[in-house]
Enzyme design. Structure first.
Site, short mmCIF file in Angstrom:
data_model
loop_
_atom_site.label_atom_id
_atom_site.label_comp_id
_atom_site.label_asym_id
_atom_site.label_seq_id
_atom_site.Cartn_x
_atom_site.Cartn_y
_atom_site.Cartn_z
N LEU A 193 11.68 -19.74 -3.67
CA LEU A 193 10.50 -19.08 -3.10
C LEU A 193 9.26 -19.28 -3.97
O LEU A 193 9.33 -19.17 -5.19
CB LEU A 193 10.81 -17.58 -3.02
CG LEU A 193 9.64 -16.66 -2.62
CD1 LEU A 193 9.46 -16.66 -1.11
CD2 LEU A 193 9.87 -15.23 -3.11
N THR A 250 -10.53 -7.40 -5.07
CA THR A 250 -11.84 -7.46 -5.74
C THR A 250 -12.52 -6.10 -5.70
O THR A 250 -13.46 -5.85 -6.46
CB THR A 250 -12.75 -8.52 -5.06
OG1 THR A 250 -12.68 -8.33 -3.63
CG2 THR A 250 -12.33 -9.93 -5.40
N GLU A 251 -12.07 -5.22 -4.80
CA GLU A 251 -12.65 -3.87 -4.69
C GLU A 251 -11.90 -2.84 -5.53
O GLU A 251 -12.40 -1.74 -5.77
CB GLU A 251 -12.67 -3.40 -3.23
CG GLU A 251 -13.67 -4.15 -2.34
CD GLU A 251 -13.19 -5.53 -1.92
OE1 GLU A 251 -11.97 -5.73 -1.76
OE2 GLU A 251 -14.03 -6.44 -1.75
N ASN A 281 1.42 3.29 -2.97
CA ASN A 281 1.98 3.69 -4.27
C ASN A 281 1.51 5.08 -4.68
O ASN A 281 2.30 5.90 -5.17
CB ASN A 281 1.53 2.71 -5.38
CG ASN A 281 2.16 1.34 -5.23
OD1 ASN A 281 3.04 1.15 -4.40
ND2 ASN A 281 1.68 0.40 -6.03
N ARG A 285 -0.19 9.00 -10.25
CA ARG A 285 -0.27 7.79 -9.42
C ARG A 285 0.37 6.58 -10.10
O ARG A 285 0.95 5.71 -9.46
CB ARG A 285 -1.74 7.47 -9.10
CG ARG A 285 -2.42 8.45 -8.17
CD ARG A 285 -3.90 8.09 -8.00
NE ARG A 285 -4.06 6.73 -7.51
CZ ARG A 285 -3.98 6.37 -6.22
NH1 ARG A 285 -3.77 7.27 -5.31
NH2 ARG A 285 -4.13 5.11 -5.87
N ASP A 338 0.83 -1.20 0.00
CA ASP A 338 0.00 0.00 0.00
C ASP A 338 0.87 1.25 0.00
O ASP A 338 1.97 1.25 0.57
CB ASP A 338 -0.92 -0.03 1.24
CG ASP A 338 -2.11 0.91 1.08
OD1 ASP A 338 -2.30 1.47 -0.01
OD2 ASP A 338 -2.84 1.09 2.07
N HIS A 351 2.75 3.15 -9.05
CA HIS A 351 2.51 1.73 -9.33
C HIS A 351 3.70 1.11 -10.08
O HIS A 351 4.04 -0.05 -9.87
CB HIS A 351 1.23 1.56 -10.16
CG HIS A 351 -0.01 1.97 -9.42
ND1 HIS A 351 -0.24 1.59 -8.11
CD2 HIS A 351 -1.08 2.72 -9.78
CE1 HIS A 351 -1.40 2.10 -7.72
NE2 HIS A 351 -1.92 2.79 -8.71
#
Ligand code: IPE
Ligand code: MG
Length: 242
Positions: free
Chosen positions: A128, A63-64, A19, A30, A17, A34
């Site tokens: 990983l 999903t939001e 970005n 913005r 959170d 990202h």
């Protein structure tokens, strides 16, 4: 700063959170946040791989998040495609296994193909396991699990008494992953935002004010050191030997 090998988490989840705020601070659009954030996924995943951490699960698009402006959603959907076009050989040659969880039915076709190809090409990588959560939400995951179980009951494949926490886990997207040890959320927000609600049952939570694009190796080490100082009791009492 030194880490104790026996106390390393096996499975870390991260809510990426900040970005947008990172970009705003620099008077950039913005999308530039990202972009920087996407490169940081690579850097932090490589570091976790080098540290021998087995599972890293990152919340990339919820999903939001479809509620964001079309231009931002479109940028976010295109970023992995562009990244893949440019760095696919590196991804194929690294030891990191990449997987995706979340709904697949709303993802643009081009991205879905990239996701499937990446999963296929890296499926035998020994390092990983990096799970990227795209169009992921816990409410959706748990609802899907409940529907599957209800169907099995109605078709008499199982009885109501067969429904146990273990069975529920077997219907979640995370079914073949170890339990979650640590959740890290960046950017100062102290909430879970519909991420891995079931899986977080006994995870340690770590919140930092650092914005995701600034969350570097030093910050990761701080989080791991903090985690190693926690006293995990899982509802029991302190082990005298610890
Ligand atoms: C996180 O950064 C990235 C995604 C959710 C895709 P944000 O875009 O939420 O950044 P802020 O919260 O606006 O700073
Ligand atoms: Mg945010």
């Amino acid at each position: 700063m030194s880490l104790i090998p026996e106390k390393m988490p096996h499975h870390i989840a991260m809510i990426l959170d900040g970005n947008g705020r990172w970009a705003k601070k620099r008077f950039l659009p913005r999308t530039m946040g990202h972009r920087k954030g996407a490169f940081n996924i690579r850097d932090i995943a490589s570091k976790c791989n080098a540290l021998g951490i087995e599972y890293l699960t990152m919340f990339c698009f919820s999903t939001e998040n479809w509620n964001r402006p079309d231009s931002e959603v479109s940028y976010l959907m295109k970023t992995p495609i562009r990244y893949y076009a440019r760095y696919k050989e590196q991804l194929w040659n690294s030891s990191v296994r990449i997987r995706f969880i979340g709904r697949r039915d709303r993802i643009p076709e081009e991205l879905r193909q990239v996701m499937e190809e990446l999963e296929e090409k890296t499926k035998d990588h020994p390092g990983l396991t990096l799970t990227l959560c795209i169009d992921y939400g816990s409410y959706d995951e748990i609802t899907t699990a409940v529907k599957e179980i209800a169907k099995d009951v109605s078709e008499q494949k199982i009885s109501v008494d067969d429904i146990t926490p273990n069975l529920i886990e077997q219907h979640l997207f995370t079914k073949d992953m170890p339990p979650l040890d640590l959740l890290i959320r960046t950017s100062g927000e102290c909430r879970i935002s519909n991420f891995l609600l079931w899986q977080l049952g006994y995870a340690e939570l770590y919140f930092t004010d650092v914005l995701w694009p600034d969350f570097n190796e030093k910050e990761l080490m701080k989080a791991l050191e903090n985690y190693q100082n926690r006293n995990r009791r899982f509802g029991g009492i302190q082990n005298e030997n610890q």
